[in-house]
Every structure is written in C-alpha cells, then in structure tokens.
Design an enzyme around this catalytic site. Structure first.
Site, mmCIF file in Angstrom:
data_model
loop_
_atom_site.group_PDB
_atom_site.id
_atom_site.type_symbol
_atom_site.label_atom_id
_atom_site.label_comp_id
_atom_site.label_asym_id
_atom_site.label_seq_id
_atom_site.Cartn_x
_atom_site.Cartn_y
_atom_site.Cartn_z
ATOM 1 C CB ILE A 145 -1.025 0.062 1.250
ATOM 2 C CG1 ILE A 145 -1.945 -1.103 1.134
ATOM 3 C CG2 ILE A 145 -1.580 1.386 1.342
ATOM 4 C CD1 ILE A 145 -2.964 -1.187 0.069
ATOM 5 C CG HIS A 181 0.609 -12.307 7.665
ATOM 6 N ND1 HIS A 181 0.974 -12.303 6.364
ATOM 7 C CD2 HIS A 181 1.267 -13.178 8.341
ATOM 8 C CE1 HIS A 181 2.167 -12.898 6.187
ATOM 9 N NE2 HIS A 181 2.301 -13.508 7.402
HETATM 10 C C1 GAR Z 1 -5.955 -15.365 4.247
HETATM 11 O O1 GAR Z 1 -5.506 -16.465 5.097
HETATM 12 C C2 GAR Z 1 -5.012 -14.162 4.656
HETATM 13 O O2 GAR Z 1 -4.381 -13.947 5.870
HETATM 14 C C3 GAR Z 1 -3.876 -14.419 3.462
HETATM 15 O O3 GAR Z 1 -4.423 -14.766 2.258
HETATM 16 C C4 GAR Z 1 -5.501 -15.594 2.829
HETATM 17 C C5 GAR Z 1 -6.686 -14.941 1.868
HETATM 18 O O4 GAR Z 1 -7.749 -15.990 1.650
HETATM 19 N N1 GAR Z 1 -3.195 -13.062 3.426
HETATM 20 C C6 GAR Z 1 -2.018 -12.949 3.466
HETATM 21 O O5 GAR Z 1 -1.161 -13.977 3.403
HETATM 22 C C7 GAR Z 1 -1.242 -11.685 3.082
HETATM 23 N N2 GAR Z 1 -0.046 -11.919 3.584
HETATM 24 P P1 GAR Z 1 -9.111 -15.599 1.039
HETATM 25 O O6 GAR Z 1 -8.453 -15.121 -0.484
HETATM 26 O O7 GAR Z 1 -9.699 -16.828 0.825
HETATM 27 O O8 GAR Z 1 -9.592 -14.567 1.740
#
Ligand code: GAR
Length: 190
Positions: free
Chosen positions: A90, A104
C-alpha cells in the site's frame, strides 16, 4: 452506518466471512467497494453475488497504483479499509489518508515479509517444525507485515499437519478473530 472497503487478490473467503457477518448479525456496516489487483479473483464474484461494487486495478507500478487508488477512493466516505488476502504493497497516498488493517496467516513477526503470503506461509511453518501458528490482524505501514499488531490467535501445529490442514485451521481461527476486531472498530472501541 460504518463504511468499509475491502481489498482482495484471490479466493475471497475472508471477504465472504465479512459479508456474512454483516448480514447475519444485521450490523450497521456496509462494504461499499471491493478492490482487486487481479481480474480473475474469485473475491470479485463473491462481491457481485452480494451486489457490492467492484473495482479492478489497472496500474501495475507502485506509484501509479497508489495514485489510481487515491483517485478511486476519493469518491467514497470510508471508515476502514480491510486488506483481506491482498498481496500488493500500500502506497503513501492511502497510508496518509485512511485507517487500513491487514490479516496475515502467521504469528507475526514470524513468517511475515515479502513473498510470505497464503500457502507459502503454512509451508514455511511446517518446514520449520513450529509448535504453534496462527493469525495476526495488524495496522498497515510502509513495510510488509510490520505495522502495529491489534490481535493474534494461536493454533497448535500437530505433527500430522500438512500445509493444507494447517491453512484450514488458521483460516477458520483468522475469520473469527477478524470479525471480533471489526466489531471493535464498528463500535468505536479501536
Ligand atoms: C488469508 O489467510 C490471509 O491471511 C492471507 O491470504 C488468505 C486469503 O484468503 N493473506 C496473506 O497472506 C497476506 N500476507 P482468501 O482469499 O480466501 O480470503
């Protein structure tokens, strides 16, 4: 009414959890817009199915994307931006003007930083033979996964866990935690 904008790059199960929570608990909150950097993100389909406006980012370069976002968001009155599986950095225009939180899938500061997202995180946790993993909700700043932590949830990593089973456990705990944090924002406790 509390106004949210959600950013999502992929599947959007986190977005879905927010949509369901607002609907099922009749919250005085509304997702005004879902933004994605990825035109094929399933999150966009989830938004459309729930009659939420969507926007697909056009610019790939950091500075241009920051300006594009500032321009798009200037049309909205926003209380909170939630990064729900959004994988891009961002920029300063947004950091200066909005409250932004990220979820996260690890116990930060462990397993954070560039390239550490989604399944990569769970694979690294399993490879490191960690006893615990979890999820972290934190404010965003200008470094990946380094902003002030709002809350963390722990899950146990069993010797039989794979990255896949760990991801399922973490994501389930993460959604409950995110919803608790959102409630605190909506009720002006944060
Ligand atoms: C979630 O577990 C989130 O914590 C992670 O991606 C997944 C999204 O799942 N985010 C990261 O790793 C950011 N660094 P989704 O697309 O099913 O909501």
């Amino acid at each position: 009414m509390y106004h949210l904008v959600v950013f999502a790059s992929g599947n959007g199960s986190t977005l879905q959890a927010i949509i369901d929570h607002i609907k099922n608990d009749s919250l005085e909150a509304k997702i005004d817009l879902v933004i994605s950097d990825h035109p094929d993100a399933y999150a966009l389909k989830r938004a459309e199915a729930n009659h939420i406006k969507t926007y697909i980012l056009q610019n790939k370069k950091f500075e241009a994307r920051d300006l594009e976002l500032a321009n798009v968001l200037s049309n909205y009155s926003i209380d909170l931006i939630v990064l729900a599986g959004y994988l891009k950095m961002i920029g300063p225009n947004l950091l200066e003007n909005y409250t932004i939180i990220n979820t996260h899938p690890s116990l930060l500061p462990k397993f954070g930083g560039k390239g550490m997202h989604g399944m990569h995180v769970h694979e690294a946790v399993i490879a490191a033979k960690e006893k615990y993993s979890g999820a972290t909700i934190h404010f965003i700043n200008d470094e990946y996964d380094k902003g002030n932590i709002i809350s963390q949830t722990k899950v146990e990593v069993l010797p039989t866990d794979t990255a896949e089973t760990l991801s399922q456990k973490v994501q389930a705990a993460e959604k409950i935690q995110l919803i608790e944090v959102l409630d605190r924002f909506i009720h002006h406790e944060l």
